[in-house]
Design a protein around this motif. Sequence first.
Motif, PDB file in Angstrom:
ATOM      1  N   ASP A  75       0.840  -1.204   0.000  1.00 32.10           N
ATOM      2  CA  ASP A  75       0.000   0.000   0.000  1.00 32.10           C
ATOM      3  C   ASP A  75       0.869   1.246   0.000  1.00 32.10           C
ATOM      4  O   ASP A  75       1.969   1.256   0.569  1.00 32.10           O
TER       5      ASP A  75
ATOM      6  N   ILE B  22      -3.504   3.374   6.518  1.00 30.36           N
ATOM      7  CA  ILE B  22      -2.132   3.773   6.235  1.00 30.36           C
ATOM      8  C   ILE B  22      -1.941   5.257   6.494  1.00 30.36           C
ATOM      9  O   ILE B  22      -2.782   6.080   6.160  1.00 30.36           O
ATOM     10  N   ILE B  29       6.101   5.568   6.670  1.00 29.90           N
ATOM     11  CA  ILE B  29       4.898   4.854   6.238  1.00 29.90           C
ATOM     12  C   ILE B  29       4.457   3.984   7.399  1.00 29.90           C
ATOM     13  O   ILE B  29       5.205   3.116   7.850  1.00 29.90           O
ATOM     14  N   ILE B  31       1.603   1.308   8.747  1.00 30.61           N
ATOM     15  CA  ILE B  31       0.507   0.401   8.374  1.00 30.61           C
ATOM     16  C   ILE B  31      -0.217   0.009   9.647  1.00 30.61           C
ATOM     17  O   ILE B  31       0.352  -0.682  10.499  1.00 30.61           O
TER      18      ILE B  31
END
Lengths: 283, 283, 283, 283
Positions: A75, B22, B29, B31
């Motif tokens: 993602d 996200i 980043i 998650i």
Amino acid sequence: MSAKTAEQLLQEASAWWTTEIIDIHPGKIGIRGYPIQDLIGTIRFPEMIWLMLRGELPSQAQAALLEAALVASVDHGPQAPSIAISRMAVTCGLPLNGAMASAINALDDVHGGAGQQCMEICQRIAAMTESGTGLAEAVDAALDAYVAEHGKIIPGFGHRFHPTDPRTPKLLQLVEEACNSGAVGGHYARIGRSVEEALARRTGKRIPMNIDGATAVIFSELGFAAELGRGLFILSRAVGILAHAWEQKTQGGRIKGPMPPAVPYTYTGEAERKLKPGGPGTA
Amino acid sequence: MSAKTAEQLLQEASAWWTTEIIDIHPGKIGIRGYPIQDLIGTIRFPEMIWLMLRGELPSQAQAALLEAALVASVDHGPQAPSIAISRMAVTCGLPLNGAMASAINALDDVHGGAGQQCMEICQRIAAMTESGTGLAEAVDAALDAYVAEHGKIIPGFGHRFHPTDPRTPKLLQLVEEACNSGAVGGHYARIGRSVEEALARRTGKRIPMNIDGATAVIFSELGFAAELGRGLFILSRAVGILAHAWEQKTQGGRIKGPMPPAVPYTYTGEAERKLKPGGPGTA
Amino acid sequence: MSAKTAEQLLQEASAWWTTEIIDIHPGKIGIRGYPIQDLIGTIRFPEMIWLMLRGELPSQAQAALLEAALVASVDHGPQAPSIAISRMAVTCGLPLNGAMASAINALDDVHGGAGQQCMEICQRIAAMTESGTGLAEAVDAALDAYVAEHGKIIPGFGHRFHPTDPRTPKLLQLVEEACNSGAVGGHYARIGRSVEEALARRTGKRIPMNIDGATAVIFSELGFAAELGRGLFILSRAVGILAHAWEQKTQGGRIKGPMPPAVPYTYTGEAERKLKPGGPGTA
Amino acid sequence: MSAKTAEQLLQEASAWWTTEIIDIHPGKIGIRGYPIQDLIGTIRFPEMIWLMLRGELPSQAQAALLEAALVASVDHGPQAPSIAISRMAVTCGLPLNGAMASAINALDDVHGGAGQQCMEICQRIAAMTESGTGLAEAVDAALDAYVAEHGKIIPGFGHRFHPTDPRTPKLLQLVEEACNSGAVGGHYARIGRSVEEALARRTGKRIPMNIDGATAVIFSELGFAAELGRGLFILSRAVGILAHAWEQKTQGGRIKGPMPPAVPYTYTGEAERKLKPGGPGTA
């Protein structure tokens, strides 16, 4: 055409679709020769992916490296067109398969092809070094050729959003460990670093490897064809596409465009005008 | 519209796409709250799938059961329309993303929805038993309701090709082991067996659980929403779709229709005729 | 299976795909019985659409009404998800076929199905009146049934953006003229007006027919099945989807998300957290 | 990012999607400047297609030529992969939009790109003749260049099924009439004939223009960009795709693969084998 016998035509029909992947008979399913029931509960999902694509099972170290790449790319958020398309599609009434299809379709050359393109560059460099060219020289030749044909953005290096892509150092560390244990050869890791150095030398600034570059190194180390780099990326990103489609379903929303209706788009065309008296045709 | 300030409109724009999945910032980043670099090389791909879809990580036993289902469903051969579409698309010039999109799109209600539909039946039965109805009675009520609305084919049971689907016994054995170890509760396994018994009783012949039924039991045991049953199936079948697309690329072939050109289709329409003298319009 | 002769199997193969639409032999193409060369340059494109879908040619008045509906629905701007998807897809590198496919896929129940749904309502009303029920009574029964099953938004009536849809009055005027000339019967025009009156009576405010309602009236007057209402809408909207894809190509742009990167989306998930020491598995 | 004011960000958002095609305000829809209600019932569907793609209305002769090309290309039967995909998709449960999307997606470089490619060749020849090269010489140079890059099959010429494509002579006759009336210049018709002559000279046999060549001539005479040749072909073939999807719906059928199940595909892979004792991993 009419001269063929029924046997010949039937033979032709049976030969029309041919596969080495799967053999099916009533009560039996063989995947690359292995009875499916021997694989279920025994091999891992990345091993199955490898078996399907390559014909043989990987070593555990190879499977682990593939798995890390699959985990890394799931993602990159709802600003990515593929994810946005998945969410918009759901608000148009599409079921999950339709939303996923519309989104995966968008993982084309520009949005989903950087890894494949980076693999092509790296594999061209590898071919040159195998023919005796020095690494640095091969890198320069490959970069020159790519820039001449496609322009100065080198796929797999640099990111318009992340100064350093947080996924890259971890992936490269795993490659290094796999090199040290002998699981992979390390040639593509060297190529990747060498491209990074060449880009720094050429541009005067650091253009670090991004996720596409790191996975290109991994997939190349593992012996995948460049085009499968795109395919593996899609298997990974399909997870994010599904997760966002599902989240959008739970949120609701009907016919959601890219921006709220109150934020207008810009019209730059003709001012209001009238059809000419003599009808649309001018001749 | 015009009464809103720029701040209000911008706020509206920022709230237009909202996600719990996200969080992205330059160099970061997250998650579901976990930094991506903590996940890469640490969690397995099925764990990542679970985390993306459910928000939390599964236990190892849960992940193993999910993984077995993902391994089991990757392919059912080039006679399946989805696989055939993938291969045909490649011969039309589509890249892997396009071939996969066209094929995944076809995993709709009839071709890809049986697992989801079976989960809906099982979850309706579960809801009834939770309200105090006996299992056999709940099964009968659910089957009656389904047959009344959709006809007598019960999704997840019986197979037009396999007398016994070779994937089912192995999957059910894994469910049983997971029940014994306490990893899952076993309620849906009981429901599945009970439906099988009811169908035998109703029809006088054995209509065994197929792959869709077995994965429906697994996904339900694991707590997935029915609709995600279709999504998980797609993640699995995407592997076969990719493998066949890639194999077709290596085989070559241009604009391959479903059958070789020498095998004709059947035309059942009007015999050759002439346009009427007065032109196509009759009035 | 093995008991069948090659002739039988070949016969089965030839009967697998059967069509009344087109007959092809070397040097010959027949469309619904007409040699293609007799149609080219002779019939109009909407007449060809009608011939392909219905098997016979329309009268000129019928074709003109169909053509007006096709002209009316080509575009509703880049805020529509289908158009936005088409434009985004182009910036991902998709060719026109891929952009159009991704966009057309989104014309599903919610975004592209209102016309079909309105036709279903109108045709249910028509069936009731044919069985002797009065028009007002049939309208009320159909609306009650629809609201009970789907909620209070009646497809084909009202618009969240246009107080009066500028396409509707012109289309209804053309229907009226066609009624006056006897080209169509006018029953569905009466049904449409009657639904409009019933909605005004029920809600206390005017909820005028929109483009989906007006084209539903036209397609029903012309005798099309409800499902083809969606198909005809797609043929029309495909023009806008193509025009926007092409305009986006000429504008350029790479991997354009729904909003500019500087306008953030909203993250509402877990705050940053660490993986638990014992590994992801909790059991 | 944070330095921008809300006004600036909003301005950026509004400029993100920009179009010259359509202007929408409550109660108003302008297409290329024309109020939509002035176009409905006044202009023909091919005129609308032209207006959307080109920005201005065509002459009646231009519209007629475009219309002939749109009529000519609607279908080439269920052996064409796009039509087969449409029909297979319907048997998987897809609605018409989904079937059309899957099928249109397949109209890529190989299956739907011949017209575009032929236009590119013809426009390259035209550019050479405009720079003073003789026609025969320009044709030879363009063919040499194409063959060197892509191989000896020249898109738009020759047909693997039709000795003479029945659509071509009629289309070329219409082009000739349009030339004679001055509606088009005739330069691309001359180029097409000249390519045909060159191919006969080079190969020693007649390789006549096919439908892709004839429509390439027409679209080029009408001034369309090569890439729009593919787009216009899709608008036409979408009619056949819809007609076959709809016919398949009325025929029924569930999960139809390319051939009947009794006609087997060919498996050429590994014979049945056992997983190695030490587990799948070999290292």
